[in-house]
Design a protein around this motif. Structure first.
Motif, PDB file in Angstrom:
ATOM      1  N   UNK A   1      -3.708  -0.784  -7.059  1.00  0.00           N
ATOM      2  CA  UNK A   1      -4.443  -1.293  -6.078  1.00  0.00           C
ATOM      3  C   UNK A   1      -3.471  -1.534  -5.032  1.00  0.00           C
ATOM      4  N   UNK A   2      -3.802  -0.836  -3.833  1.00  0.00           N
ATOM      5  CA  UNK A   2      -2.870  -0.641  -2.647  1.00  0.00           C
ATOM      6  C   UNK A   2      -2.542  -1.997  -1.937  1.00  0.00           C
ATOM      7  N   UNK A   3      -1.434  -2.036  -1.760  1.00  0.00           N
ATOM      8  CA  UNK A   3      -0.847  -3.427  -0.746  1.00  0.00           C
ATOM      9  C   UNK A   3      -1.196  -3.044   0.502  1.00  0.00           C
ATOM     10  N   UNK A   4      -1.076  -4.541   1.022  1.00  0.00           N
ATOM     11  CA  UNK A   4      -1.342  -4.551   2.595  1.00  0.00           C
ATOM     12  C   UNK A   4       0.014  -4.152   3.094  1.00  0.00           C
ATOM     13  N   UNK A   5      -0.157  -3.232   3.983  1.00  0.00           N
ATOM     14  CA  UNK A   5       0.964  -2.775   4.931  1.00  0.00           C
ATOM     15  C   UNK A   5       1.035  -3.216   6.324  1.00  0.00           C
ATOM     16  N   UNK A   6       1.918  -3.955   6.644  1.00  0.00           N
ATOM     17  CA  UNK A   6       2.359  -4.609   7.729  1.00  0.00           C
ATOM     18  C   UNK A   6       3.517  -3.684   8.757  1.00  0.00           C
ATOM     19  N   UNK A   7       3.638  -4.001   9.909  1.00  0.00           N
ATOM     20  CA  UNK A   7       4.496  -3.257  10.757  1.00  0.00           C
ATOM     21  C   UNK A   7       5.914  -3.229  10.012  1.00  0.00           C
ATOM     22  N   UNK A   8       6.377  -2.015  10.437  1.00  0.00           N
ATOM     23  CA  UNK A   8       8.011  -1.938   9.703  1.00  0.00           C
ATOM     24  C   UNK A   8       7.707  -1.515   8.306  1.00  0.00           C
ATOM     25  N   UNK A   9       6.724  -1.320   7.637  1.00  0.00           N
ATOM     26  CA  UNK A   9       6.360  -0.760   6.244  1.00  0.00           C
ATOM     27  C   UNK A   9       6.245  -2.023   5.273  1.00  0.00           C
ATOM     28  N   UNK A  10       6.083  -3.157   5.796  1.00  0.00           N
ATOM     29  CA  UNK A  10       6.298  -4.577   5.147  1.00  0.00           C
ATOM     30  C   UNK A  10       5.073  -4.604   4.279  1.00  0.00           C
TER      31      UNK A  10
ATOM     32  N   UNK B   1       2.667  -6.150   1.183  1.00  0.00           N
ATOM     33  CA  UNK B   1       2.356  -7.544   0.588  1.00  0.00           C
ATOM     34  C   UNK B   1       1.134  -7.161  -0.575  1.00  0.00           C
ATOM     35  N   UNK B   2       0.847  -8.056  -1.434  1.00  0.00           N
ATOM     36  CA  UNK B   2      -0.069  -7.917  -2.240  1.00  0.00           C
ATOM     37  C   UNK B   2      -0.106  -6.728  -3.017  1.00  0.00           C
ATOM     38  N   UNK B   3      -1.276  -5.860  -3.457  1.00  0.00           N
ATOM     39  CA  UNK B   3      -1.250  -4.973  -4.245  1.00  0.00           C
ATOM     40  C   UNK B   3      -1.214  -5.216  -5.746  1.00  0.00           C
ATOM     41  N   UNK B   4      -1.092  -3.949  -6.783  1.00  0.00           N
ATOM     42  CA  UNK B   4      -1.087  -4.268  -8.008  1.00  0.00           C
ATOM     43  C   UNK B   4      -0.431  -3.169  -8.814  1.00  0.00           C
TER      44      UNK B   4
ATOM     45  N   UNK C   1       1.385  -6.119 -15.688  1.00  0.00           N
ATOM     46  CA  UNK C   1       0.906  -5.998 -14.531  1.00  0.00           C
ATOM     47  C   UNK C   1       1.805  -6.972 -13.397  1.00  0.00           C
ATOM     48  N   UNK C   2       2.080  -6.663 -12.361  1.00  0.00           N
ATOM     49  CA  UNK C   2       2.495  -7.270 -11.366  1.00  0.00           C
ATOM     50  C   UNK C   2       1.769  -7.161 -10.031  1.00  0.00           C
ATOM     51  N   UNK C   3       1.809  -8.327  -9.068  1.00  0.00           N
ATOM     52  CA  UNK C   3       1.058  -8.229  -8.115  1.00  0.00           C
ATOM     53  C   UNK C   3       1.790  -8.533  -6.879  1.00  0.00           C
ATOM     54  N   UNK C   4       3.123  -8.751  -7.045  1.00  0.00           N
ATOM     55  CA  UNK C   4       4.237  -8.983  -6.004  1.00  0.00           C
ATOM     56  C   UNK C   4       5.353  -7.743  -5.839  1.00  0.00           C
ATOM     57  N   UNK C   5       5.209  -6.773  -4.835  1.00  0.00           N
ATOM     58  CA  UNK C   5       5.928  -5.703  -4.876  1.00  0.00           C
ATOM     59  C   UNK C   5       7.559  -6.250  -4.843  1.00  0.00           C
ATOM     60  N   UNK C   6       7.755  -7.436  -4.526  1.00  0.00           N
ATOM     61  CA  UNK C   6       9.271  -7.877  -4.607  1.00  0.00           C
ATOM     62  C   UNK C   6       9.703  -8.102  -6.028  1.00  0.00           C
TER      63      UNK C   6
END
Length: 226
Positions: free
Chosen positions: A88-97, A99-102, A111-116
């Motif tokens: 599931x695509x993450x949210x992409x903010x300025x600077x390619x930050x 968040x979210x996703x799967x 399964x992991x929902x935190x890109x960090x």
């Protein structure tokens, strides 16, 4: 490790009068590299056998992560792989930050929902690549290896825990904890070694052959790196 796994399962010469080429003549472009498809056992046999040496290795010998396939998008290689492999695509903010996703880590099925909490693993670790041939490469080739997105098997998004458990070990020393992942993993390891012309030491080669016997229907796809 191997026991555990077994239990679970022309050149044509032309004589022509030399001709003077016009000054505008250019070299013939090199033929494009060709995709190869082999069964796993045959592919393993294609990996050169050689002793390995880590002399002189430092991780910084492989520049990563670089600006990725599209420097204009602001995403480095790590972020681009995260985007490419997300279930599931993450949210992409300025600077390619991101968040979210799967993501689903095939090493352990998690399964992991935190890109960090996702690592981008080099299928054949940088230290192992150095040991098996990359020490003789140019810095540019090592950078290309460390950021290789032209082969889906070179970089893989997995849980940080499984990546760090693997560290720089080869299949004689570590395999994914999920048994169902073993044939895929050995196939992708072999594909990466063949793509980049890397060797294997005796212990690694022996382990790959054992896994190949058990994964008799597994196929290896690879294209030699330019």
């Amino acid at each position: 490790m191997i026991k555990n796994m077994l239990r679970g399962a022309a050149a044509i010469s032309l004589a022509l009068t030399p001709l003077a080429l016009p000054s505008t003549a250019t070299a013939t472009p090199a033929a494009p590299t060709r995709a190869e498809v082999l069964n796993l056992a045959d592919a393993v046999e294609q990996i050169p056998l050689s002793d390995e040496s880590r002399t002189g290795y430092v991780r910084d010998s492989f520049k990563h992560w670089n600006k990725g396939l599209d420097p204009a998008d602001g995403c480095n290689t790590r972020a681009e792989v995260l985007l490419a492999e997300a279930v599931e695509a993450p949210t992409e903010a300025a600077g390619c930050k991101l968040s979210g996703g799967l993501w689903k880590s095939y090493y352990d099925g998690q399964e992991v929902n935190d890109p960090g909490k996702i690592d981008i693993d080099h299928m054949v670790p940088l230290a192992e690549a150095w040991d098996s041939g990359a020490s003789a490469w140019t810095a540019a080739r090592r950078e290309a290896y460390a950021n290789d997105q032209d082969a889906a098997t070179s970089l893989v998004a997995v849980t940080a825990r499984s990546n760090r458990a693997k560290a720089d070990r080869d299949p004689a020393e570590w395999m994914p904890p999920l048994p169902e992942a073993h044939c895929r993993y050995v196939s992708e390891w072999t594909a990466t070694k063949l793509r980049w012309g890397l060797a294997a030491d005796q212990g690694e080669a022996d382990a790959l052959k054992v896994y190949a016997e058990a994964c008799e229907t597994t196929v290896v796809h690879y294209t030699p790196a330019a």
